[in-house]
Design a protein around this motif. Structure first.
Motif, PDB file in Angstrom:
ATOM      1  N   ASP A  55      18.428  76.252  17.654  1.00  0.00           N
ATOM      2  CA  ASP A  55      18.339  77.226  18.469  1.00  0.00           C
ATOM      3  C   ASP A  55      19.794  77.923  18.519  1.00  0.00           C
ATOM      4  O   ASP A  55      20.617  77.353  18.908  1.00  0.00           O
ATOM      5  N   LEU A  56      19.897  78.951  17.537  1.00  0.00           N
ATOM      6  CA  LEU A  56      21.125  79.654  17.534  1.00  0.00           C
ATOM      7  C   LEU A  56      20.936  81.501  17.305  1.00  0.00           C
ATOM      8  O   LEU A  56      19.675  81.536  16.926  1.00  0.00           O
ATOM      9  N   PRO A  57      21.796  82.039  17.635  1.00  0.00           N
ATOM     10  CA  PRO A  57      21.506  83.626  17.541  1.00  0.00           C
ATOM     11  C   PRO A  57      21.566  84.038  16.015  1.00  0.00           C
ATOM     12  O   PRO A  57      22.607  84.357  15.333  1.00  0.00           O
ATOM     13  N   TRP A  58      20.483  83.585  15.399  1.00  0.00           N
ATOM     14  CA  TRP A  58      20.401  83.705  13.914  1.00  0.00           C
ATOM     15  C   TRP A  58      20.902  85.096  13.483  1.00  0.00           C
ATOM     16  O   TRP A  58      21.279  85.364  12.285  1.00  0.00           O
ATOM     17  N   ALA A  59      20.419  86.025  14.243  1.00  0.00           N
ATOM     18  CA  ALA A  59      20.501  87.518  14.021  1.00  0.00           C
ATOM     19  C   ALA A  59      22.008  87.643  13.724  1.00  0.00           C
ATOM     20  O   ALA A  59      22.545  88.693  12.990  1.00  0.00           O
ATOM     21  N   ARG A  60      22.950  86.977  14.138  1.00  0.00           N
ATOM     22  CA  ARG A  60      24.685  87.077  13.985  1.00  0.00           C
ATOM     23  C   ARG A  60      24.935  86.151  12.923  1.00  0.00           C
ATOM     24  O   ARG A  60      26.187  86.188  12.847  1.00  0.00           O
ATOM     25  N   ILE A  61      24.154  85.678  12.074  1.00  0.00           N
ATOM     26  CA  ILE A  61      24.772  84.677  11.160  1.00  0.00           C
ATOM     27  C   ILE A  61      24.263  85.177   9.757  1.00  0.00           C
ATOM     28  O   ILE A  61      23.062  85.339   9.333  1.00  0.00           O
ATOM     29  N   ASP A  62      25.382  85.293   9.032  1.00  0.00           N
ATOM     30  CA  ASP A  62      25.029  85.679   7.335  1.00  0.00           C
ATOM     31  C   ASP A  62      25.239  84.225   6.811  1.00  0.00           C
ATOM     32  O   ASP A  62      25.896  83.320   6.830  1.00  0.00           O
ATOM     33  N   VAL A  63      24.125  84.281   5.603  1.00  0.00           N
ATOM     34  CA  VAL A  63      24.118  83.047   4.906  1.00  0.00           C
ATOM     35  C   VAL A  63      24.161  83.513   3.632  1.00  0.00           C
ATOM     36  O   VAL A  63      23.404  84.396   3.025  1.00  0.00           O
ATOM     37  N   THR A  64      24.924  82.849   2.573  1.00  0.00           N
ATOM     38  CA  THR A  64      25.003  83.027   1.227  1.00  0.00           C
ATOM     39  C   THR A  64      25.132  81.910   0.653  1.00  0.00           C
ATOM     40  O   THR A  64      25.257  80.701   1.184  1.00  0.00           O
ATOM     41  N   LEU A  65      25.158  81.948  -0.918  1.00  0.00           N
ATOM     42  CA  LEU A  65      25.281  80.527  -1.614  1.00  0.00           C
ATOM     43  C   LEU A  65      26.392  80.442  -2.142  1.00  0.00           C
ATOM     44  O   LEU A  65      27.235  81.511  -2.368  1.00  0.00           O
ATOM     45  N   ALA A  66      26.741  79.180  -2.426  1.00  0.00           N
ATOM     46  CA  ALA A  66      28.181  78.705  -3.313  1.00  0.00           C
ATOM     47  C   ALA A  66      27.803  79.358  -4.829  1.00  0.00           C
ATOM     48  O   ALA A  66      28.875  79.494  -5.439  1.00  0.00           O
ATOM     49  N   SER A  93      14.809  82.788  10.230  1.00  0.00           N
ATOM     50  CA  SER A  93      14.454  83.715   9.550  1.00  0.00           C
ATOM     51  C   SER A  93      15.113  85.247   9.891  1.00  0.00           C
ATOM     52  O   SER A  93      15.131  86.084   9.238  1.00  0.00           O
ATOM     53  N   ALA A  94      15.769  85.130  10.977  1.00  0.00           N
ATOM     54  CA  ALA A  94      16.175  86.362  11.723  1.00  0.00           C
ATOM     55  C   ALA A  94      17.613  86.412  11.053  1.00  0.00           C
ATOM     56  O   ALA A  94      18.503  87.303  11.133  1.00  0.00           O
ATOM     57  N   ALA A  95      18.220  85.270  10.047  1.00  0.00           N
ATOM     58  CA  ALA A  95      19.576  85.378   9.655  1.00  0.00           C
ATOM     59  C   ALA A  95      19.423  86.454   8.646  1.00  0.00           C
ATOM     60  O   ALA A  95      18.470  86.702   7.863  1.00  0.00           O
ATOM     61  N   ASN A  96      20.733  86.898   8.228  1.00  0.00           N
ATOM     62  CA  ASN A  96      20.830  87.959   6.903  1.00  0.00           C
ATOM     63  C   ASN A  96      21.465  87.115   5.811  1.00  0.00           C
ATOM     64  O   ASN A  96      22.357  86.424   5.828  1.00  0.00           O
ATOM     65  N   PHE A  97      20.483  87.141   4.719  1.00  0.00           N
ATOM     66  CA  PHE A  97      20.968  86.454   3.518  1.00  0.00           C
ATOM     67  C   PHE A  97      21.174  87.445   2.584  1.00  0.00           C
ATOM     68  O   PHE A  97      20.676  88.447   2.344  1.00  0.00           O
ATOM     69  N   ILE A  98      22.451  86.929   1.970  1.00  0.00           N
ATOM     70  CA  ILE A  98      23.034  87.670   0.982  1.00  0.00           C
ATOM     71  C   ILE A  98      22.962  87.018  -0.541  1.00  0.00           C
ATOM     72  O   ILE A  98      23.493  85.886  -0.730  1.00  0.00           O
ATOM     73  N   SER A  99      21.942  87.497  -1.271  1.00  0.00           N
ATOM     74  CA  SER A  99      21.818  86.656  -2.483  1.00  0.00           C
ATOM     75  C   SER A  99      23.066  87.057  -3.505  1.00  0.00           C
ATOM     76  O   SER A  99      23.801  88.030  -3.213  1.00  0.00           O
ATOM     77  N   LEU A 100      23.081  86.350  -4.541  1.00  0.00           N
ATOM     78  CA  LEU A 100      24.199  86.379  -5.578  1.00  0.00           C
ATOM     79  C   LEU A 100      23.664  86.797  -6.996  1.00  0.00           C
ATOM     80  O   LEU A 100      24.473  86.837  -8.035  1.00  0.00           O
ATOM     81  N   THR A 101      22.496  87.709  -6.890  1.00  0.00           N
ATOM     82  CA  THR A 101      21.887  88.201  -8.102  1.00  0.00           C
ATOM     83  C   THR A 101      21.554  89.567  -7.699  1.00  0.00           C
ATOM     84  O   THR A 101      21.404  89.920  -6.915  1.00  0.00           O
TER      85      THR A 101
END
Ligand SMILES: O=C1O[C@H](COP(=O)(O)O)[C@@H](O)[C@H](O)[C@H]1O
Length: 225
Positions: A55-66, A93-101
């Motif tokens: 339970d997190l405010p996922w829309a305010r979370i950016d996720v990226t990869l190492a 699924s509300a998180a913002n994912f930043i891909s590396l490709t």
């Protein structure tokens, strides 16, 4: 299932998910957006599953990869596919994912565009969750990589990487960028990786075991058999 009945790796994943959620909550109390950097490979799957329902405010979370293999986003080997399939589901699924490709043919062609994407995020990251291979690599900092010295020394955020031991070209956050975090975790399982970590702690040659670049972050080790 009560946590005491869980298998050690699932229990570890739950504990890591709890610590990650707590770190994100703490930082979200101070800033509008936070950044979580995760690793790929096989180890993080139960962690991703445990994280996805938090339970997190996922829309305010950016996720990226190492790091990432330079493959199509839906390829079996894609770390982004893994994140989409196991982490970015349900509430997450509300998180913002930043891909590396990018759509470029090679990571060398795409590296600048990815660098701009990565620069735009809210550094320092709340947490970088590193993995480690049996050869002591972490992210895509491989012992046999031509670009290892560059990736360990550059101030650029990402580096295109070729390693004879790896079937695909890759892109990795640089060591400098991976260090830009409030917290660092190493998530590993199995006796072999425990031995590699013990070996890494006993020396200081980064080219032999690149994980050594992160042993004094400080680094919280999450290990299970
Ligand atoms: O290739 C990679 O390997 C490491 C370790 O993966 P695992 O399958 O042994 O868990 C991972 O941390 C890295 O992100 C990945 O691209």
């Amino acid at each position: 299932m009560p946590i005491s009945d869980a298998k050690p790796r699932d229990q570890l994943a739950e504990q890591l998910a709890e610590a990650t959620a707590e770190a994100l909550r703490q930082d979200l109390a101070q800033q509008e957006r936070v950044l979580l950097v995760v690793s790929g490979g096989s180890t993080p799957v139960p962690f991703f599953q445990a994280m996805a329902s938090r339970d997190l405010p996922w829309a305010r979370i950016d996720v990226t990869l190492a790091d990432e293999r330079w493959v199509p986003v839906d390829a079996e080997a894609s770390n982004a596919r893994l994140v989409r399939e196991y982490l970015l589901v349900g509430p997450a699924s509300a998180a913002n994912f930043i891909s590396l490709t990018t759509d470029d043919e090679t990571p060398e062609q795409g590296v600048e565009a990815v660098a701009r994407r990565i620069e735009a995020l809210s550094w320092p990251a709340s947490l970088v969750v590193l993995g480690m291979g049996g050869d002591g690599h972490t992210a895509s900092l491989f012992p046999d990589s031509r670009e290892l010295e560059l990736a360990l020394s550059t101030a650029e955020p990402v580096v295109a990487v070729r390693s004879p031991s790896q079937p695909q070209a890759r892109i990795t956050l640089s060591a400098d960028r991976l260090h830009q975090a409030r917290r660092h975790v190493l998530h590993i399982t199995g006796g072999d990786k425990r031995s590699v970590l013990a070996r890494a702690l006993g020396g200081d040659d980064l080219r032999e075991l690149p994980i050594r670049a992160f042993l004094s972050c400080p680094l919280a080790v999450y290990w299970a058999p």
